[in-house]
Design a protein around this motif. Structure first.
Motif, short mmCIF file in Angstrom:
data_model
loop_
_atom_site.label_atom_id
_atom_site.label_comp_id
_atom_site.label_asym_id
_atom_site.label_seq_id
_atom_site.Cartn_x
_atom_site.Cartn_y
_atom_site.Cartn_z
N ARG A 124 27.36 39.29 58.14
CA ARG A 124 26.88 39.95 59.38
C ARG A 124 25.79 41.11 59.16
O ARG A 124 26.01 42.04 58.36
N ILE A 125 24.60 40.92 60.05
CA ILE A 125 23.63 41.59 59.78
C ILE A 125 24.07 43.03 60.58
O ILE A 125 24.50 43.00 61.85
N GLY A 126 23.61 44.13 60.07
CA GLY A 126 23.65 45.43 60.76
C GLY A 126 22.94 45.47 62.10
O GLY A 126 23.42 45.72 63.24
N PHE A 156 25.39 39.67 63.98
CA PHE A 156 24.72 40.87 63.96
C PHE A 156 25.82 41.93 64.77
O PHE A 156 26.51 41.58 65.68
N GLU A 157 25.53 43.09 64.47
CA GLU A 157 26.33 44.33 65.13
C GLU A 157 25.77 44.79 66.01
O GLU A 157 26.00 45.16 67.29
N ALA A 363 15.16 47.13 74.94
CA ALA A 363 16.61 46.73 75.52
C ALA A 363 17.49 46.66 73.87
O ALA A 363 17.27 46.49 73.19
N TRP A 364 18.57 47.81 73.88
CA TRP A 364 19.18 48.00 73.00
C TRP A 364 20.88 47.62 73.32
O TRP A 364 21.40 47.93 74.32
N HIS A 365 21.54 46.85 72.20
CA HIS A 365 22.66 46.11 72.59
C HIS A 365 23.61 46.40 71.57
O HIS A 365 23.13 45.95 70.41
N GLN A 366 24.85 46.69 71.57
CA GLN A 366 25.77 46.80 70.50
C GLN A 366 26.78 45.92 70.72
O GLN A 366 27.54 45.73 71.81
N HIS A 367 27.08 44.93 69.92
CA HIS A 367 28.40 44.23 69.78
C HIS A 367 29.73 44.92 69.49
O HIS A 367 29.49 45.62 68.48
N PRO A 368 30.42 44.70 70.12
CA PRO A 368 31.91 45.46 69.78
C PRO A 368 32.59 44.91 68.21
O PRO A 368 32.09 43.92 67.92
#
Length: 368
Positions: A124-126, A156-157, A363-368
């Motif tokens: 999993r990529i940071g 990815f995260e 755009a900045w996105h964070q996966h839970p």
């Protein structure tokens, strides 16, 4: 001091979201988009979208997690992987398609998977940073589509999505106020003001903008050649075009009979620039392009902090050629600042930021 002139309308890609709003509430279902594009099953993963504003300090985790920086150009796609232990790997594959075009999403997934095969990716990529020529955000539907594409090929995260103009800017000038002009087939400038808000000038394509671009130079020269194909003053330009295509008729067929008329026309800019040192007609076309690019820089500089540095990037105005010399002359007494790095360097810098930046154009996105 730069002064705004009334010659051209400046288009800014600036979006202000209501205080406390969530971008994710504006986005269509990523699952629905993935399904409509026939992307591989499971690629449309839901994500949590960061709202504008400060985030908890995560600088330590950003420094120690892995980074995949991607510079997705039309002719080639470059990637740099930085693992948590500091090891660095790079790979280059074919060009990145226009994701929003028909079949573009599927081709983009293939390109990203090819990169994944050539890099020692962690499970999993940071952070993944995608700077792509064909991606202009913020735009909820585009963001959802690109996230689907990334999710189909990578795990990815966090994901940062932006135009390659943004990563090029950060690579050239870092996280500071300034102006970066990129001139190639098209022409676009990005200005960052004293509050680190980003503004885009031009870059509107061959029909509405791209003043001073490779397309504009090629188009003006070829229009003159075809309007008066026997003019002695245009002999050098005519011979250069015929030398490429064999005849004027074949050249016209290349423009109208191919898949990308803009690319064919823009490709003639380089011969025009090379002829500018010896041919008066070519010299005039190049000088006009330099004046147009100078105007774009002036408009962008008016949006940046006073005295902010200006850098010129791209394949068109390379140091030492006639176009670059004209730009330098027209900007005097201001001087061009050298670029600190390239688009991959800029993508890495963005990945290491603990809080979102340049939300007007990214755009900045964070996966839970």
């Amino acid at each position: 001091m730069w002064h705004r002139t009334p010659r051209r309308t400046t288009w800014r890609a600036s979006v202000r979201m209501p205080r406390g709003s969530r971008w994710s509430s504006l986005m269509p279902s990523t699952a629905a988009i993935g399904s409509s594009l026939n992307l591989p099953r499971g690629c449309a993963r839901p994500c949590h979208t960061w709202p504008p504003g400060p985030l908890p300090d995560r600088s330590r985790s950003m420094e120690t997690s892995s980074i995949l920086a991607i510079d997705a150009g039309a002719t080639k796609t470059r990637a740099r992987l930085i693992l948590a232990d500091g090891r660095v790997s790079e790979a280059t594959v074919e060009g990145f398609p226009v994701v929003t075009a028909e079949g573009g999403a599927e081709r983009a997934v293939s390109v990203l998977r090819l990169l994944a095969e050539r890099l020692p990716l962690p499970e999993r990529i940071g952070t993944v940073v995608l700077g792509a020529n064909s991606v202009h955000v913020p735009h909820p539907a585009v963001e959802a589509l690109v996230l689907d594409v990334l999710g189909a090929a990578l795990s990815f995260e966090r994901a940062i999505i932006c135009s390659d103009m943004v990563t090029s800017y950060v690579g050239a000038l870092g996280l500071s106020s300034g102006v970066v002009l990129a001139a190639g087939t098209g022409a676009i400038a990005m200005a960052v003001d004293a509050d680190l808000r980003a503004h885009r000038v031009d870059g509107l394509g061959a029909f509405l903008g791209d003043h001073g671009s490779g397309f504009r130079i090629g188009h003006e020269a070829l229009t003159a050649v075809y309007r008066d194909p026997t003019a002695e003053s245009l002999r050098a330009l005519r011979d250069a075009w015929i030398g490429i295509h064999g005849s004027l008729e074949a050249g016209a067929h290349a423009v109208y009979g191919g898949h990308s008329s803009v690319q064919v026309i823009a490709s003639f800019a380089r011969p025009v620039i090379e002829l500018a040192d010896s041919d008066p007609a070519a010299r005039a076309f190049v000088r006009h392009a330099a004046e147009e690019l100078r105007e774009t820089i002036r408009l962008a500089a008016d949006l940046a902090a006073p005295g902010a540095p200006v850098t010129v990037l791209g394949s068109l105005a390379t140091p030492g050629n006639a176009l670059h010399r004209d730009i330098v002359e027209l900007l005097a007494p201001h001087t061009l600042a050298p670029a600190l790095g390239d688009a991959l360097d800029g993508a890495v810098t963005l990945a290491r930021s603990s809080s979102p930046l340049f939300l007007e154009v990214s755009a900045w996105h964070q996966h839970p």
